[in-house]
Design an enzyme around this catalytic site. Structure first.
Site, PDB file in Angstrom:
ATOM      1  CG  ASP A 143      -2.289   0.365   0.999  1.00 53.28           C
ATOM      2  OD1 ASP A 143      -2.501   1.475   0.473  1.00 53.28           O
ATOM      3  OD2 ASP A 143      -3.186  -0.429   1.325  1.00 53.28           O
TER       4      ASP A 143
ATOM      5  CG  ASP B 123      -4.686   5.505   0.937  1.00 53.80           C
ATOM      6  OD1 ASP B 123      -5.578   4.657   1.047  1.00 53.80           O
ATOM      7  OD2 ASP B 123      -4.622   6.539   1.636  1.00 53.80           O
TER       8      ASP B 123
ATOM      9  CD  GLU C 268      -9.040   4.298  -1.591  1.00 53.44           C
ATOM     10  OE1 GLU C 268      -9.971   3.944  -0.876  1.00 53.44           O
ATOM     11  OE2 GLU C 268      -8.115   5.026  -1.166  1.00 53.44           O
TER      12      GLU C 268
ATOM     13  CG  HIS D  92      -8.851  -1.755   4.282  1.00 55.70           C
ATOM     14  ND1 HIS D  92      -8.626  -1.746   2.919  1.00 55.70           N
ATOM     15  CD2 HIS D  92      -8.456  -0.536   4.727  1.00 55.70           C
ATOM     16  CE1 HIS D  92      -8.118  -0.578   2.576  1.00 55.70           C
ATOM     17  NE2 HIS D  92      -8.005   0.185   3.652  1.00 55.70           N
ATOM     18  CG  ASP D  93     -11.366   1.694   3.457  1.00 51.83           C
ATOM     19  OD1 ASP D  93     -10.869   1.623   4.598  1.00 51.83           O
ATOM     20  OD2 ASP D  93     -10.783   2.204   2.485  1.00 51.83           O
TER      21      ASP D  93
HETATM   22  O1  ISL Z   1     -15.085   4.094   1.773  1.00 48.28           O
HETATM   23  C1  ISL Z   1     -14.985   5.133   1.167  1.00 48.28           C
HETATM   24  C2  ISL Z   1     -15.791   5.468  -0.040  1.00 48.28           C
HETATM   25  O2  ISL Z   1     -16.922   4.664  -0.093  1.00 48.28           O
HETATM   26  C3  ISL Z   1     -14.084   6.137   1.660  1.00 48.28           C
HETATM   27  O3  ISL Z   1     -13.998   5.852   3.004  1.00 48.28           O
HETATM   28  C4  ISL Z   1     -12.698   6.107   1.017  1.00 48.28           C
HETATM   29  O4  ISL Z   1     -12.488   4.938   0.298  1.00 48.28           O
HETATM   30  C5  ISL Z   1     -11.652   6.120   2.051  1.00 48.28           C
HETATM   31  O5  ISL Z   1     -11.874   7.064   3.007  1.00 48.28           O
HETATM   32  C6  ISL Z   1     -10.251   6.284   1.477  1.00 48.28           C
HETATM   33  O6  ISL Z   1      -9.613   5.153   1.937  1.00 48.28           O
HETATM   34  C7  ISL Z   1      -8.244   5.034   2.032  1.00 48.28           C
HETATM   35  O7  ISL Z   1      -7.606   6.150   2.648  1.00 48.28           O
HETATM   36  C8  ISL Z   1      -7.903   6.393   4.020  1.00 48.28           C
HETATM   37  C9  ISL Z   1      -7.834   5.131   4.884  1.00 48.28           C
HETATM   38  O8  ISL Z   1      -8.417   5.386   6.111  1.00 48.28           O
HETATM   39  C10 ISL Z   1      -8.516   3.954   4.222  1.00 48.28           C
HETATM   40  O9  ISL Z   1      -8.383   2.800   4.996  1.00 48.28           O
HETATM   41  C11 ISL Z   1      -7.915   3.806   2.862  1.00 48.28           C
HETATM   42  O10 ISL Z   1      -8.371   2.660   2.172  1.00 48.28           O
HETATM   43  C12 ISL Z   1      -6.892   7.385   4.491  1.00 48.28           C
HETATM   44  O11 ISL Z   1      -5.599   6.922   4.209  1.00 48.28           O
END
Ligand code: ISL
Ligand code: CA
Length: 544
Positions: A98, A193, A247, A319-320
């Site tokens: 990542d 990210d 992402e 994981h989100d």
């Molecule tokens: O889930 C989301 C959109 O539906 C948002 O939360 C978005 O994907 C997310 O906030 C961005 O995620 C990434 O960056 C964040 C981290 O907390 C997440 O785990 C990561 O995947 C900040 O680094």
């Protein structure tokens, strides 16, 4: 499309904190992953994406990095990381890390020096004498006053995640050094990210007021981003046989192509979020009932738009996101609906991603109160919802039980023992009590399990190039019960039929099954049976 291992393979995402604990401290670690390599191998996956394992104060579980060149001691050491890379490579599994470079931790030395205006770090972050009315992704304001420096700094995520200033060439040089460091140690690529947020509008104007994420017009896909990514590509990525998946939040297919078009290739593929809005309004806390037609409309649009010019990443979980079987399937018909979702997704064009636990159809965590959640986004949103939006705690908790990221972060369920074989001590996050019957051990013993089904799909993808590269065409596009499509190349035609919902339906007469052979199904059936049970899925194939 040019063939490439990143297109033909299957990615398995590991969230290291929750995968396998090897030293009994309740936290998953690198040696734990090494122990499970035979399992990964048995799945048939060809790539692993590792969520962050760098040094971090863990405000956002590793997405707040304080040293990109060190491994967090919770996870192990640099030796462990190099051992993991080597051992995965020995069994022909590649590994992507990542890359979190929209922001660092506020405990990163760059930020500490920036606060003190020590050269050359003075302009490493975005500083302003005034507030800008931008909102944070985790609720609340994105500009926070820093007493010591006497200015506001930008953090699109938590206060402990200050955004890097990409207009500064020194920042870009540092990012290139990080990438070089890991690629030269054998890493095969990066998941980048929130990469479409890295460039901010010149002058950092004040944000327009909107109900959520004020100011996003000043940082989503800002034009200068293309120069930055081209620089990374030309100076670093092009020198290695690696791949990148970005992402990219709130992105349309046309915007995606501005990064991944085969003639551009600033990134190799992106994670888009449109289909995640099948049960919400584009933001996970604004929930609406799931409609399969919304899922179909979005996925099929991406299939059609990227065909021949780009490449999709096929995912339903990470994981989100809460677990897909809770959101898009049915926990009452758990196994069959999970298989149906996998059939629907993994026979499309693109690279499949499997998130740990998805292969056994793990469900949302069985949390009962706010205190059981660990996630910063969840905690902040509760505060924001109850304080700023004046929603009742009960209403906020309903949203959180449904959509919290911790739903997908509960420890991996390996067996029926007290802590699910993840650890022998109490894990950092509550183990789902359904692990006594829902676990890898049982899934391996049961030939009809979701686990064996997805293994089978992975095998089929390796055997039939039409699944990877074939053209995509919708069938029954406007039907609310069936998600059906064709995949076709010069020699083979596949017909995929996935039936959603809890009532049986007959396949419409317009779909002819003559001459087709059944390749895969999630239910035993008579040949030519036209009645589809709840969540029944079939894949037919025909030589041309
Ligand atoms: O889930 C989301 C959109 O539906 C948002 O939360 C978005 O994907 C997310 O906030 C961005 O995620 C990434 O960056 C964040 C981290 O907390 C997440 O785990 C990561 O995947 C900040 O680094
Ligand atoms: Ca551990």
């Amino acid at each position: 499309m040019n063939p490439h291992w990143s297109k033909e393979g299957v990615v398995y995402q590991i969230y290291p904190r929750s995968f396998q604990d090897s030293n009994q401290d309740g936290i998953g670690d690198l040696q734990g992953i090494i122990q499970r390599i035979p399992y990964l191998q048995s799945l048939g996956i060809t790539m692993v994406w590792l969520s962050p394992v760098y040094q971090s104060p863990n405000d956002d579980n590793g997405y707040d990095i304080s040293d990109y060149y060190a491994i967090h001691p919770d996870f192990g050491s640099m030796e462990d990381m190099l051992e993991l890379i080597q051992k995965l490579h020995e069994v022909n599994i590649r590994i992507i890390m990542d890359l979190v470079v929209n922001h660092t931790s506020d405990e990163h030395v760059w930020f500490q020096k920036s606060v003190q205006k020590i050269s050359p770090y003075d302009q490493f972050y975005h500083w302003s004498p005034v507030k800008k009315n931008w909102g944070s992704f985790f609720g609340g304001e994105a500009w926070t006053f820093h007493k010591e420096r006497g200015e506001y700094y930008l953090h699109l995520f938590s206060k402990k995640q200050p955004d890097l200033n990409w207009t500064n060439p020194l920042v870009r040089e540092e990012v290139k050094r990080i990438c070089d460091f890991w690629l030269s140690r054998g890493v095969d690529g990066f998941r980048c990210d929130v990469i479409n947020l890295i460039s901010k509008r010149e002058g950092l104007p004040k944000g327009r007021w909107t109900p959520i994420l004020c100011g996003k017009e000043h940082y989503l896909n800002e034009p200068k981003i293309h120069g930055y990514l081209q620089e990374l590509r030309d100076d670093v990525f092009s020198k290695y046989d690696c791949f990148t998946v970005g992402e990219t939040v709130f992105i349309t297919p046309d915007q995606a192509l501005s990064y991944i078009h085969k003639d551009i290739r600033e990134l190799d593929m992106v994670f888009q979020f449109e289909h995640m809005a099948s049960d919400q309004w584009g933001v996970k806390w604004f929930i609406r009932p799931f409609r399969m037609k919304r899922l179909k409309k979005s996925l099929s649009k991406w299939q059609r738009r990227l065909d021949q010019v780009g490449w999709n990443s096929l995912y339903l979980e990470n994981h989100d996101q809460a677990r897909s079987v809770n959101r898009f399937g049915s926990v009452d018909i758990r196994e069959r609906s999970a298989k149906c979702l996998m059939t629907m997704l993994y026979f499309q064009q693109g690279t499949p991603y499997i998130y740990q636990g998805q292969e056994i159809a793990m469900t949302n965590g069985d949390f009962t109160k706010l205190e059981e959640f660990q996630d910063i986004e969840t905690k902040n949103i509760f505060q924001f919802g109850t304080k700023s939006l004046h929603l009742s705690p009960k209403r906020m908790m309903k949203k959180i039980f449904y959509a919290s990221r911790d739903n997908a972060r509960t420890p991996m369920q390996w067996d029926e023992t007290e802590y699910a074989g993840f650890s022998r001590v109490k894990p950092w996050l509550k183990v789902n009590s359904n692990h006594s019957t829902l676990n890898v051990k049982q899934s391996l013993e049961d030939p009809d399990s979701v686990l064996h089904y997805v293994k089978n799909i992975i095998e089929l993808r390796k055997k039939h190039p039409v699944i990877v590269y074939g053209r995509y065409e919708d069938v029954l596009y406007s039907n609310p019960h069936f998600y059906s499509y064709l995949r076709e190349d010069d020699t083979t035609r596949l017909l995929v039929i996935c039936h959603f919902g809890k009532k049986p339906h007959r396949l419409p007469k317009t779909v002819l099954l003559d001459g087709y052979q059944l390749l895969l199904t999630n239910h035993d059936l008579q040949p030519n049976e036209r009645l589809f049970l709840p969540y029944e899925a079939r894949v037919y194939s025909k030589k041309k």
